[in-house]
Design a protein around this motif. Structure first.
Motif, PDB file in Angstrom:
ATOM      1  N   HIS A  60       0.830  -1.203   0.000  1.00  0.00           N
ATOM      2  CA  HIS A  60       0.000   0.000   0.000  1.00  0.00           C
ATOM      3  C   HIS A  60       0.868   1.258   0.000  1.00  0.00           C
ATOM      4  O   HIS A  60       0.606   2.214  -0.725  1.00  0.00           O
ATOM      5  CB  HIS A  60      -0.936  -0.017   1.216  1.00  0.00           C
ATOM      6  N   PHE A  61       1.928   1.236   0.786  1.00  0.00           N
ATOM      7  CA  PHE A  61       2.838   2.378   0.827  1.00  0.00           C
ATOM      8  C   PHE A  61       3.496   2.580  -0.540  1.00  0.00           C
ATOM      9  O   PHE A  61       3.586   3.706  -1.038  1.00  0.00           O
ATOM     10  CB  PHE A  61       3.905   2.175   1.909  1.00  0.00           C
ATOM     11  N   GLN A  62       3.939   1.496  -1.170  1.00  0.00           N
ATOM     12  CA  GLN A  62       4.549   1.594  -2.504  1.00  0.00           C
ATOM     13  C   GLN A  62       3.541   2.126  -3.519  1.00  0.00           C
ATOM     14  O   GLN A  62       3.879   2.953  -4.376  1.00  0.00           O
ATOM     15  CB  GLN A  62       5.068   0.234  -2.957  1.00  0.00           C
ATOM     16  N   ALA A  63       2.294   1.656  -3.428  1.00  0.00           N
ATOM     17  CA  ALA A  63       1.255   2.102  -4.358  1.00  0.00           C
ATOM     18  C   ALA A  63       0.982   3.590  -4.178  1.00  0.00           C
ATOM     19  O   ALA A  63       0.848   4.331  -5.150  1.00  0.00           O
ATOM     20  CB  ALA A  63      -0.028   1.295  -4.147  1.00  0.00           C
ATOM     21  N   ALA A  64       0.913   4.039  -2.915  1.00  0.00           N
ATOM     22  CA  ALA A  64       0.665   5.456  -2.645  1.00  0.00           C
ATOM     23  C   ALA A  64       1.827   6.311  -3.146  1.00  0.00           C
ATOM     24  O   ALA A  64       1.628   7.412  -3.665  1.00  0.00           O
ATOM     25  CB  ALA A  64       0.439   5.664  -1.142  1.00  0.00           C
TER      26      ALA A  64
END
Length: 110
Positions: A60-64
Motif C-alpha cells: 500500500h505504501f509503494q502504491a501510494a
C-alpha cells in the motif's frame, strides 16, 4: 508515518492516474503492463483476516508513492505546458510580473 487512507481508495486513484498516463497512445489502458501489474499485486495482497499484514502495508505504501509520482509528473507536465510554452521571459518581464522594477545600472544605482 504517512496516513494512507484505504487501500481501495489508493487503488482507484492509481488506476485513474494510469488511465490518464496510458490513454495517450490510443490503446486501452487496461491492456498496459502497468495496469495488469497493479491489479495483480493488489489482488495478491488482499487481507482475508483481521490481523495486520506487513506485506500488504508495504504494498500500500509503494502504491501510494507510485500514485504520488504519477500525479506529480502529470501536474508538472501541465504546468510546463502552461508556463514554458510562451517562450523565455526577459528578467524585466519577470520582475514586472511580481511587481518589481530592476535597477537601470549594475550595483543598484538607478
Amino acid at each position: 508515518a504517512m496516513a494512507l487512507g484505504s487501500p481501495l481508495r489508493t487503488l482507484r486513484a492509481l488506476l485513474r492516474e494510469l488511465r490518464l498516463a496510458c490513454g495517450q497512445g490510443g490503446r486501452p489502458y487496461r491492456h498496459s503492463p502497468a495496469y495488469r501489474h497493479v491489479l495483480a499485486a493488489f489482488r495478491a495482497h488482499r487481507v482475508t483476516s483481521e490481523k495486520l499484514c506487513r506485506a500488504q502495508q508495504e504494498l500500500h505504501f509503494q502504491a501510494a508513492t507510485y500514485l504520488c509520482l504519477l500525479r506529480s509528473v502529470r501536474e508538472h507536465a501541465a504546468l510546463h505546458r502552461e508556463f514554458h510554452g510562451k517562450g523565455e521571459r526577459s528578467p524585466e518581464e519577470v520582475a514586472g510580473l511580481v511587481g518589481f522594477r530592476l535597477p537601470q545600472q549594475p550595483g543598484g544605482k538607478g
